[in-house]
Design an enzyme around this catalytic site. Structure first.
Site, PDB file in Angstrom:
ATOM      1  N   GLY A 463       0.847  -1.176  -0.057  1.00 61.99           N
ATOM      2  CA  GLY A 463      -0.074  -0.013  -0.040  1.00 61.99           C
ATOM      3  C   GLY A 463       0.784   1.303  -0.030  1.00 61.99           C
ATOM      4  N   ILE A 646      11.458  13.351  -3.010  1.00 64.14           N
ATOM      5  CA  ILE A 646      10.048  12.660  -2.850  1.00 64.14           C
ATOM      6  C   ILE A 646       9.544  12.393  -4.326  1.00 64.14           C
ATOM      7  CG2 ILE A 646       7.515  12.997  -2.287  1.00 64.14           C
ATOM      8  CD1 ILE A 646       9.454  12.790   0.134  1.00 64.14           C
ATOM      9  N   PRO A 649       4.555  13.033  -4.362  1.00 68.61           N
ATOM     10  CA  PRO A 649       4.120  13.575  -3.010  1.00 68.61           C
ATOM     11  C   PRO A 649       2.687  12.985  -2.712  1.00 68.61           C
ATOM     12  CG  PRO A 649       4.414  15.360  -4.927  1.00 68.61           C
ATOM     13  CD  PRO A 649       4.891  13.930  -5.563  1.00 68.61           C
ATOM     14  N   THR A 651       1.571   9.759  -3.030  1.00 68.46           N
ATOM     15  CA  THR A 651       1.630   8.445  -2.253  1.00 68.46           C
ATOM     16  C   THR A 651       2.570   8.650  -1.125  1.00 68.46           C
ATOM     17  OG1 THR A 651       3.329   7.946  -3.889  1.00 68.46           O
ATOM     18  CG2 THR A 651       1.195   6.882  -4.174  1.00 68.46           C
ATOM     19  N   LYS A 716      15.156   8.939   0.976  1.00 70.47           N
ATOM     20  CA  LYS A 716      15.131   8.295   2.169  1.00 70.47           C
ATOM     21  C   LYS A 716      13.844   7.832   2.546  1.00 70.47           C
ATOM     22  CE  LYS A 716      16.622  12.293   4.346  1.00 70.47           C
ATOM     23  NZ  LYS A 716      17.584  13.187   5.106  1.00 70.47           N
ATOM     24  N   GLU A 720       7.731   4.817   7.726  1.00 70.29           N
ATOM     25  CA  GLU A 720       7.402   4.906   9.249  1.00 70.29           C
ATOM     26  C   GLU A 720       7.694   6.139   9.973  1.00 70.29           C
ATOM     27  OE1 GLU A 720       8.398  -0.043   9.930  1.00 70.29           O
ATOM     28  OE2 GLU A 720       9.895   1.261   8.785  1.00 70.29           O
TER      29      GLU A 720
HETATM   30 MO1  MOS Z   1       7.350  -2.480   8.774  1.00 69.72          MO
HETATM   31  S1  MOS Z   1       7.463  -2.902  10.546  1.00 69.72           S
HETATM   32  O1  MOS Z   1       8.972  -2.397   8.439  1.00 69.72           O
HETATM   33  O2  MOS Z   1       6.816  -3.477   7.570  1.00 69.72           O
END
Ligand code: MOS
Length: 756
Positions: A463, A646, A649, A651, A716, A720
């Protein structure tokens, strides 16, 4: 046929190339796979937390209608444990002994003609257990801490002396809860054997890892195992390991000599595919009265299963977070009678940043310094361990631009000082960073006689958008219109790619795709440079620009030829080239940067010259808290993000918003609760509450920063970044709103009202 130039799709907001198939229900997920003669496997799971199986009666199940096989530890074949991957170890294989190590352990499998028959037969299996007292607490005297070599203790300076001498000290303990992934799609595996060849459709974030684990488990050549996952659905890290149920599905197919589908139930999703382990963390900070950090001490303890070696990177992010001369970190794991954890949504970073960024906020309060000013004052302008300049670091811009966008100057620093229609209003912020992570990756690229480009790599798309951004990257790199580029993934027969994890796939895959595409253009250049019939005769890669499905000599628009023309004249159906990427700083195949259709040699700085940087962010949160009821609403979030270059932008923003939702869940809602015997009490989406649209209100993302200097595509990781630091930003906002500092996640009404 498009005549528009295709250069520079990268950097523009593009819709997902797979979006239409997804919303039309036409995207094939592993759970959708149906094969002729397909049987169904259902798992029986332990109802005790620790002990052994004394007796398991399967006769009634075996005689039940439609049943093809009942498998337990008494009749299961020996299954070898899969190999460790760069991300971690394979779980212990299932059904290999009578030992029960956790609630929900697979103890039997029923295979039947239909799922209902398998379910009905499974209910007939009677198991008698010998129970042991489970180990459920960090301070249980029967456990001893595990020190994982992947999270070594670190130290610089003398933290004890510096803390003792500090003018101001913060010493606090923070806890984070167990969280469970809960993608909406249930994990499924469909396995089919043809002799010793195995094909598996599996909900995974890495088909090559599944291939290697199954090849090992069944003692077959990895070349005889094919794993397919064109669409994963949500995963959040649950698909990073090769879980026992995947092996069991393949075993069921082997035993019954039929295709077998195994779908986990929602309840089984809580015990079978890992979870975020709980942590307890002590953070001590020392500082001068004017806000110079002099000491950081971070001690983290988290839970691990009884038979597992997963590491949990809680403290590494602390090591290079601030320019502080004295620092120590220690991370230990404690074995508990719990389902084995996995990596979930910024594993370790999300938990560690909650403790550190809460403590920094507490220090700002103790000093009477603005929390942004404190962070700016202690910004690590160079890598604090090595003194090397960062490969890129726009964190100061994140603070500055994020604060401006959010309206931080309107904040009255006194807690409980701001109100809106009777609600307490709090502004909080936190710093976020991700470690740089770019594993090796491979890709293959072709241009065909019809002028289309096909690029493939055995990666996955959970996703985050690889289907889309890799299509864009290839389009720019090849000068082929985006609608004539097809990017394929999710097949272990494609070139080997890492798991989609650690926010590292875009960098790894993007650099491999670019390397393959540059070399593909080079292959065409090599074809025409000595070709009397080509207007491109004599050209070199550095001389050309790609556009409109072909190549021209830069600045000589008339000297242009399409790939299709070149292939036709040379009597070729296609040209295909493989490419690879290596982690920044490691020996990487010579590569070129492709920008605006032109090719320039990419010369990364030597490893001695730069510290590889991951992404950075500053999160700003406004909460509204009802002073009487303690209800908390996250009214507004602004995240300023340095993700390097980027690629898309749209996604990228979606990834950040997804992380914000996960951050709200982690901070306020998500809590995997066990009873006193260690059995999970929250095994449904009614009991385990995740953030939904109503919880995610005004969200704003701005990207700052420049392309990173160590990698040819300049990206980069961003995936997360938003959940990292988000729980702290929310907790800091709640403190500002209420004057109550909650150091334990999730932050519930009871904790805010001081009743728990
Ligand atoms: Mo993520 S926890 O690196 O799928």
């Amino acid at each position: 046929m498009s005549t528009a130039t295709t250069a520079d799709v990268v950097g523009t907001a593009q819709d997902r190339v797979d979006g239409r198939r997804k919303v039309m229900g036409a995207a094939p997920y592993p759970i959708d796979v149906t094969l002729p003669r397909m049987a169904h496997a259902v798992l029986v799971q332990s109802t005790v937390t620790s002990g052994r199986i004394r007796d398991i009666a399967v006769d009634a199940a075996e005689r039940a209608s439609g049943v093809l096989a009942v498998v337990t530890h008494l009749n299961a074949p020996a299954l070898a444990r899969g190999p460790s991957t760069p991300l971690g170890p394979s779980p212990v294989p299932p059904l290999q002994s009578d030992a029960v190590l956790h609630d929900g352990q697979h103890v039997a499998m029923v295979v039947a003609q239909t799922r209902d028959q398998a379910q009905a037969a499974a209910a007939l299996i009677e198991i008698t257990y010998e129970r042991d007292a489970p180990v459920l607490a960090f301070d249980d005297p029967r456990t001893s801490p595990v020190f994982h070599p992947r999270t070594p203790d670190t130290a610089r300076g003398n933290v004890r002396q510096a803390l003792a001498a500090a003018e101001v000290q913060i010493n606090q303990t923070y806890t984070t809860a167990e969280n469970t992934y809960n993608p909406i799609g249930l994990f499924a595996t469909v396995a089919v054997w043809d002799g010793d060849a195995l094909t598996v459709h599996d909900t995974t974030q890495g088909p090559h890892g599944v291939r290697d684990a199954l090849a090992t488990a069944f003692g077959v050549d990895p070349g005889r195992v094919r794993v397919l996952v064109p669409f994963v659905g949500g995963a959040f890290g649950a698909g990073l390991r090769v879980w026992p149920h995947v092996t069991l599905a393949a075993l069921a197919a082997r035993i019954t000599k039929r295709p077998v589908k195994l779908v986990l139930t929602r309840a089984q999703m809580f015990t079978s595919v890992g979870h975020r382990p709980n942590t307890i963390q002590q953070v001590s900070l020392g500082a001068s009265r004017d806000g110079q950090l002099t000491a950081i001490d971070h001690v983290a303890t988290s839970s691990i299963g009884m038979a597992d070696e997963l590491f949990n990177p809680i403290t590494p992010g602390t090591v290079d977070a601030y320019a502080c001369p004295n620092l120590s970190t220690r991370a230990t794991q404690v074995r508990l009678s719990i389902p084995i954890p996995g990596w979930m949504r910024a594993p370790g970073e999300a938990e560690g940043s909650f403790a550190l960024e809460s403590a920094i906020d507490e220090l700002a309060c103790a000093l009477g310094i603005d929390p942004i000013a404190l962070r700016v004052k202690n910004h690590a302008h160079v890598h604090p361990e090595t003194g090397l300049p960062w490969s890129s670091n726009a964190l100061l811009d994140c603070y500055r631009q994020g604060a401006e966008r959010f309206g931080w100057p309107a904040r009255n620093p006194a807690p409980r000082s701001m109100r809106n229609r009777g609600l307490l209003v709090g502004y909080g912020m936190a710093r976020a960073a991700l470690f740089a992570y770019q594993p090796p990756c491979n890709a293959i690229a072709s241009i065909r006689r019809d002028g289309t480009a096909v690029v493939r790599s055995g990666a996955t798309d959970i996703g985050c958008g690889p289907y889309t951004v890799m299509t864009m990257l290839a389009a720019d790199c090849l000068g082929v219109p985006i609608e004539r580029v097809r990017f394929g993934l999710g097949d272990s027969d494609m070139p080997k790619a890492p798991n989609e994890g650690g926010s590292g796939l875009t960098g790894a895959l993007g650099n491999a795709v670019q390397a393959a595409c540059v070399d593909l253009v080079r292959a065409f250049v090599n074809r025409v440079t000595g070709d009397e019939a080509s207007p491109l005769k004599g050209c070199r890669l550095e001389d050309i620009t790609v556009r409109d499905g072909g190549i021209q000599i830069t600045d000589e628009a008339a000297r242009f030829e399409t790939y299709a023309t070149i292939l036709a004249r040379h009597g070729l159906d296609e040209i295909t080239v493989e490419g690879a990427s290596a982690p920044p700083g490691e020996t990487s195949p010579a590569t070129m940067q492709a920008r605006s259709g032109r090719f320039v040699p990419f010369t990364p700085p030597s490893t001695a010259a730069r510290a590889p940087a991951g992404g950075y962010a500053a999160h700003f949160v406004e909460v509204h808290v009802d002073p009487d009821l303690g209800t908390i609403r996250v009214a507004r979030i602004v995240s300023a993000v340095d993700g390097g270059r980027i690629l898309n932008p749209k996604t990228a923003r979606s990834q950040i918003i997804g992380g914000m939702a996960g951050g709200i869940g982690m901070a306020l809602l998500e809590d995997t609760v066990s009873d006193r015997t260690g059995r999970l009490a929250t095994v449904s989406l009614a009991d385990y509450v995740v953030a939904v649209n109503a919880d995610v209100r005004d969200v704003d993302v701005l990207f700052v920063g420049q392309p990173d200097s160590m990698t040819a595509i300049g990206t980069k990781g961003v995936g997360e970044l938003a959940i990292t630091g988000m729980a702290a930003a929310i907790a800091n906002a709640i403190f500002h709103a209420t004057g109550t500092r909650v150091r334990s996640l999730p932050i519930t009404i009871e904790k805010v009202l001081g009743r728990s």
